[in-house]
Every structure is written in C-alpha cells, then in structure tokens.
Motif scaffolding. Sequence first.
Motif, PDB file in Angstrom:
ATOM      1  N   THR A  12      -3.371  23.429 -16.968  1.00  0.00           N
ATOM      2  CA  THR A  12      -4.649  23.446 -16.252  1.00  0.00           C
ATOM      3  C   THR A  12      -5.582  22.393 -16.823  1.00  0.00           C
ATOM      4  O   THR A  12      -5.575  22.132 -18.021  1.00  0.00           O
ATOM      5  CB  THR A  12      -5.346  24.821 -16.343  1.00  0.00           C
ATOM      6  N   TYR A  27      -8.088  23.657 -12.520  1.00  0.00           N
ATOM      7  CA  TYR A  27      -7.074  23.283 -11.546  1.00  0.00           C
ATOM      8  C   TYR A  27      -5.734  23.077 -12.223  1.00  0.00           C
ATOM      9  O   TYR A  27      -5.660  22.489 -13.302  1.00  0.00           O
ATOM     10  CB  TYR A  27      -7.530  21.986 -10.851  1.00  0.00           C
ATOM     11  N   LYS A  29      -2.880  21.002 -12.351  1.00  0.00           N
ATOM     12  CA  LYS A  29      -2.495  19.657 -11.906  1.00  0.00           C
ATOM     13  C   LYS A  29      -1.105  19.303 -12.401  1.00  0.00           C
ATOM     14  O   LYS A  29      -0.752  19.580 -13.529  1.00  0.00           O
ATOM     15  CB  LYS A  29      -3.505  18.632 -12.435  1.00  0.00           C
ATOM     16  N   CYS A  38      -7.124  17.976  -4.538  1.00  0.00           N
ATOM     17  CA  CYS A  38      -6.923  19.270  -5.189  1.00  0.00           C
ATOM     18  C   CYS A  38      -6.513  20.279  -4.127  1.00  0.00           C
ATOM     19  O   CYS A  38      -7.298  20.572  -3.228  1.00  0.00           O
ATOM     20  CB  CYS A  38      -8.207  19.745  -5.872  1.00  0.00           C
ATOM     21  N   ILE A  43      -6.115  25.987  -7.402  1.00  0.00           N
ATOM     22  CA  ILE A  43      -7.357  26.193  -8.145  1.00  0.00           C
ATOM     23  C   ILE A  43      -7.303  27.586  -8.761  1.00  0.00           C
ATOM     24  O   ILE A  43      -7.220  28.583  -8.051  1.00  0.00           O
ATOM     25  CB  ILE A  43      -8.591  26.041  -7.228  1.00  0.00           C
ATOM     26  N   ASP A  46     -12.748  29.009  -9.680  1.00  0.00           N
ATOM     27  CA  ASP A  46     -13.721  28.182  -8.956  1.00  0.00           C
ATOM     28  C   ASP A  46     -15.135  28.555  -9.392  1.00  0.00           C
ATOM     29  O   ASP A  46     -15.501  29.718  -9.376  1.00  0.00           O
ATOM     30  CB  ASP A  46     -13.553  28.409  -7.452  1.00  0.00           C
TER      31      ASP A  46
END
Length: 83
Positions: A12, A27, A29, A38, A43, A46
């Motif tokens: 993350t 996020y 990734k 994204c 996610i 948030d």
Amino acid sequence: MAKPNKKGPVKTIDVLCGRCKTLLFKYRKGGKGALIKCFKERISKDFTQQACVCPECQTVFARDTLVRGAPAYKIIGSKAIAK
C-alpha cells in the motif's frame, strides 16, 4: 482488454494532495511506475468526503472514469503524489 485483478497487490502507498500534502487515500499499487490512475476497488482507506476533491484545499486532483471496464480515478498531472 482484461479487467484489473480485484485482489491486487499487497503493497500500500499513501496518495497525497500535490498542493497541501493532505492524505487522500491509501492505495494498493502494483509496479514501480508513476501514479496515473487509481482503481476504486484497490483503495483500501479513503479520506476524502467528495470524490476527486481534496478535503483540505478543495483542489480537484482526478477525474472519475472507466478504465478497462472498471471504475477508476484518473490523476490530473501532478495534483496527487504517491509516497
């Protein structure tokens, strides 16, 4: 084209506002490239109240779009940075 992997990567990153450095979201990734889009399903946490708008300085940092059939945020220039 194929849809992105729902489970996705385990690493993350923090996505920050490019203007005021406020934390926007965490996020999951994949890869080591720049943050361009994204996927919403990746996610993990948030921190925004309104989609694509920084809660601190009210800057619009992304556009809501569909990428490969999956909902995603497309980052505008350097208005959001990954740490």
